[in-house]
Design an enzyme around this catalytic site. Structure first.
Site, mmCIF file in Angstrom:
data_model
loop_
_atom_site.group_PDB
_atom_site.id
_atom_site.type_symbol
_atom_site.label_atom_id
_atom_site.label_comp_id
_atom_site.label_asym_id
_atom_site.label_seq_id
_atom_site.Cartn_x
_atom_site.Cartn_y
_atom_site.Cartn_z
ATOM 1 N N GLY A 320 0.844 -1.193 0.000
ATOM 2 C CA GLY A 320 0.000 0.000 0.000
ATOM 3 C C GLY A 320 0.873 1.233 0.000
ATOM 4 O O GLY A 320 0.948 1.981 -0.968
ATOM 5 N N ARG A 321 1.615 1.413 1.110
ATOM 6 C CA ARG A 321 2.538 2.527 1.237
ATOM 7 C C ARG A 321 3.518 2.597 0.065
ATOM 8 O O ARG A 321 3.819 3.673 -0.456
ATOM 9 C CB ARG A 321 3.313 2.369 2.546
ATOM 10 C CG ARG A 321 4.326 3.461 2.836
ATOM 11 C CD ARG A 321 5.344 3.012 3.885
ATOM 12 N NE ARG A 321 4.745 2.324 5.002
ATOM 13 C CZ ARG A 321 4.444 2.875 6.166
ATOM 14 N NH1 ARG A 321 4.696 4.156 6.354
ATOM 15 N NH2 ARG A 321 3.923 2.178 7.139
ATOM 16 N N ARG A 368 1.494 11.278 11.619
ATOM 17 C CA ARG A 368 2.496 10.231 11.753
ATOM 18 C C ARG A 368 3.731 10.682 12.533
ATOM 19 O O ARG A 368 4.340 9.882 13.247
ATOM 20 C CB ARG A 368 2.909 9.690 10.381
ATOM 21 C CG ARG A 368 1.782 8.959 9.654
ATOM 22 C CD ARG A 368 2.285 8.253 8.403
ATOM 23 N NE ARG A 368 3.132 7.121 8.753
ATOM 24 C CZ ARG A 368 4.448 7.117 8.685
ATOM 25 N NH1 ARG A 368 5.099 8.215 8.262
ATOM 26 N NH2 ARG A 368 5.145 6.042 9.020
ATOM 27 N N TYR A 372 4.047 8.199 15.484
ATOM 28 C CA TYR A 372 5.077 7.176 15.286
ATOM 29 C C TYR A 372 6.503 7.701 15.401
ATOM 30 O O TYR A 372 7.443 6.956 15.147
ATOM 31 C CB TYR A 372 4.932 6.543 13.900
ATOM 32 C CG TYR A 372 3.624 5.864 13.627
ATOM 33 C CD1 TYR A 372 3.022 5.039 14.565
ATOM 34 C CD2 TYR A 372 2.989 6.028 12.400
ATOM 35 C CE1 TYR A 372 1.820 4.406 14.293
ATOM 36 C CE2 TYR A 372 1.791 5.390 12.115
ATOM 37 C CZ TYR A 372 1.214 4.578 13.066
ATOM 38 O OH TYR A 372 0.023 3.953 12.787
ATOM 39 N N CYS A 399 -3.007 23.498 18.515
ATOM 40 C CA CYS A 399 -2.687 23.880 19.890
ATOM 41 C C CYS A 399 -2.055 22.703 20.627
ATOM 42 O O CYS A 399 -2.595 22.195 21.620
ATOM 43 C CB CYS A 399 -3.961 24.348 20.593
ATOM 44 S SG CYS A 399 -3.640 25.192 22.135
ATOM 45 N N TYR A 429 -1.241 7.038 4.604
ATOM 46 C CA TYR A 429 -1.700 7.226 5.976
ATOM 47 C C TYR A 429 -1.832 8.677 6.411
ATOM 48 O O TYR A 429 -2.265 8.917 7.541
ATOM 49 C CB TYR A 429 -0.797 6.455 6.960
ATOM 50 C CG TYR A 429 -0.748 4.989 6.627
ATOM 51 C CD1 TYR A 429 -1.836 4.172 6.867
ATOM 52 C CD2 TYR A 429 0.376 4.442 6.017
ATOM 53 C CE1 TYR A 429 -1.814 2.832 6.518
ATOM 54 C CE2 TYR A 429 0.407 3.103 5.672
ATOM 55 C CZ TYR A 429 -0.696 2.303 5.925
ATOM 56 O OH TYR A 429 -0.670 0.979 5.565
#
Length: 471
Positions: A320-321, A368, A372, A399, A429
Site C-alpha cells: 500500500g505505502r 504520523r 510514530y 494547539c 496514511y
C-alpha cells in the site's frame, strides 16, 4: 532518565539535528528518491509536478493540499504487478483510498484489500470487481460481513474465533461458501515502531501460531466445511527494509501448512505474505525495488516449501505505502518563522538556535510524526533561494507542542511568511488518518497528469463540520 513531558520529539534539543542529516551543498536540490517521479523545478526554482507549478496549484486549490502524481502511482502499481508476475498484488487501501485511486489500481491490474465497511463501500462504488477484493479487519461486524457476502468479495481474512462463528452462520443462512484465509500471528517482530509491528504475540491481530490457536482455527474451518479455506495469511509490520523477517515468517507459516496437511490431508493452495514494504521518507531510508523484493520472496517460499515437501502455493502480497506513499507530497503555506534557542551553542551557524517554520496544516493532515515519531523531509517549493541552509523544524497550527510535521530539515535561511513548503512521501496514511482536530477542515487531494490537475477529494469546509453538529 525522565522523558520530556511534551513528548519524545522535544527530548533531542541539539541544534545539529540527527546524525544522518547532512547540510546540503545546494538547499534547492531535490533528492529524487524522496519525490514523485514527475517532480522537477522550473527555471525560477518553483517546484512542478508533471509540468504544473505548485504556485498555480496553490492558487487554484488552496493550501494545505495533497498533490498526487498520477503517472507515478500508476507506474509503481505496474512495477509491482510486473515484478510479481503470477502473484496476486492487493493494493492495501488503508494507506489511502478514494474512488479515483480505486479506478487507477483496477486499471493497472491490481487487486484491492479493504478492512472496513467504509473502504468496501468506496471500492464497490468505484466499480472494483468484487472478486478482486480481499476483506481484512480484526472486528468485522455482522453488517460488514453481510455486505461482503452479498457483494461476492473474493476472499475474507479470518481474524478471530468469534468471526469464524459469525461468518459461518451468515454463510449458512445465504447458502454461500465464501473463500477465506486465516491470519496467523507468527511471532516475528519487524524492525519498526511498536505500533506498526503486527506479528508479535501481544497484539490484537490474528491467531497465535505458538499457542496453537492458528492450527485450531484451520481445523475448525476445514471440519465444519461451510467456509472454503484457501490458505494462510501473515503480515509482520510496516516500513520494512529487511527481508529476513519475511524468511522467518514464511518458514513458520509453511510449517503450519505442513501440519494441516499431515493432520487433515489437505494442502492449502494459497499463501499471503502481507505487505509493509518500506519507502524513502528521508535520506536515511534505502528501500528495495519491487524486482528485488519479488526475487527474494519467491526464493524464500520455494526453499521453505522444498524443506516441508509442499507444493509452492499461489502467492499474494499487499503493498500500500510502497505504491501511494512516494506518489504524493503535501503543499503548505508558511505563516510564521521563529528563531528559538535550543541549547548551549554548537549548532549550524554556531548559535545554538533552531528555526520554527509554522505552516497552515499540521497534525490534522499528518499525524504520523507525532504518533510514530516518523521522519519527513521538506523543501522550499515556491522559489529558488541563494541563502545559506538553516536547520529548521516545520510545525503546524494546532494547539499542541507536539504538532510537528518535519522534525529536522535544512531550509533556506530566508524562508518567510507566504512561501510554499512541500513535504514528500505523504501519500500513505496522511489523508487516511487525517482529523478535524481544533475543528480544522481536512485538505483536498489533487491528481496531476500531463500538466492538468483534477480534484479527486474536495476540501472540507466549515459548513461540513457544522452539518454534523446537530446541537
Amino acid at each position: 532518565m525522565r522523558a520530556h513531558e511534551a513528548g519524545a520529539l522535544h527530548g533531542d534539543i541539539g541544534s545539529r539535528g540527527p546524525s544522518w542529516l547532512r547540510t546540503p551543498a545546494d538547499v534547492n536540490a531535490l533528492v529524487p528518491a524522496l519525490w514523485p517521479r514527475n517532480v522537477t523545478r522550473d527555471g525560477d526554482g518553483v517546484l512542478a509536478v508533471a509540468g504544473l507549478g505548485v504556485r498555480d496549484l496553490a492558487a487554484e486549490f488552496g493550501t494545505p493540499v495533497y498533490v498526487l502524481d498520477e503517472d507515478d502511482l500508476r507506474s509503481r502499481a505496474r512495477d509491482f504487478r510486473t515484478a510479481f508476475d503470477g502473484v496476486d498484488v492487493y493494493y492495501a487501501g488503508k494507506a489511502f483510498l478514494c474512488r479515483a485511486v480505486v479506478r487507477m489500481i483496477a486499471e493497472e491490474g491490481l487487486h484491492l484489500d479493504v478492512c472496513t465497511g467504509g473502504e468496501l463501500a468506496t471500492a464497490l462504488s468505484a466499480g472494483m470487481p468484487p472478486e478482486r477484493i480481499g476483506f481484512h479487519g480484526n472486528n468485522k461486524s455482522v453488517t460488514e460481513l453481510t455486505r461482503a457476502l452479498d457483494a461476492g468479495v473474493g476472499r475474507i481474512i479470518l481474524d478471530s474465533s468469534d468471526e469464524i462463528g459469525r461468518l459461518t452462520a451468515l454463510a449458512r443462512e445465504r447458502g454461500v461458501r465464501p473463500r477465506v484465509l486465516i491470519r496467523v500471528t507468527v511471532g516475528v517482530e519487524a524492525h519498526t515502531h511498536e505500533f506498526i509491528a503486527t506479528a508479535h504475540e501481544d497484539q490484537k491481530f490474528g491467531f497465535s501460531l505458538a499457542g496453537g490457536a492458528a492450527a485450531e482455527a484451520a481445523f475448525r474451518v476445514l471440519d465444519e466445511g461451510v467456509l472454503e479455506l484457501r490458505g494462510l495469511h501473515s503480515h509482520i509490520g510496516s516500513q520494512i527494509f529487511d527481508a529476513s523477517g519475511f524468511e522467518v515468517s514464511a518458514r513458520r507459516v509453511l510449517g503450519l501448512q505442513a501440519q494441516i496437511r499431515d493432520a487433515r490431508g489437505v494442502e492449502l493452495p494459497e499463501l499471503d505474505l502481507g505487505g509493509g514494504f518500506g519507502i524513502a521518507y528521508t535520506t536515511q531510508d534505502d528501500p528495495a525495488a519491487p524486482q528485488d523484493l519479488a526475487k527474494r520472496l519467491r526464493r524464500i517460499v520455494e526453499a521453505e516449501c522444498a524443506a516441508e515437501r509442499l507444493a509452492v502455493p499461489h502467492l499474494s502480497i499487499e503493498p500500500g505505502r510502497a505504491i501511494v506513499g512516494p506518489a504524493v507530497f503535501t503543499l503548505y503555506e508558511v505563516g510564521t518563522v521563529k528563531s528559538v534557542p535550543v541549547g548551549t551553542g554548537g549548532g549550524d551557524g554556531a548559535d545554538g538556535r533552531r528555526a520554527y517554520v509554522s505552516v497552515d496544516g499540521g497534525m490534522s493532515d499528518n499525524i504520523r510524526t507525532a504518533l510514530y515519531d516518523a521522519s519527513y523531509s521538506a523543501t522550499l517549493a515556491s522559489r529558488a533561494s541563494a541563502a545559506e541552509p538553516l536547520l529548521a523544524r516545520v510545525v503546524g497550527k494546532h494547539c499542541e507542542s507536539g504538532d510537528i510535521v518535519v522534525k529536522d530539515e535544512f531550509l533556506p535561511a530566508d524562508v518567510q511568511p507566504g512561501d510554499l513548503v512541500a513535504v514528500p512521501g505523504t501519500g500513505a496514511y496522511c489523508r487516511s488518518m487525517a482529523s478535524n482536530y481544533n475543528h480544522v477542515p481536512r485538505p483536498p487531494v489533487v491528481a496531476v497528469r500531463d500538466g492538468q490537475a483534477r480534484l479527486i477529494v474536495r476540501r472540507e469546509t466549515e459548513e461540513d463540520l457544522l452539518a454534523l453538529d446537530v446541537g
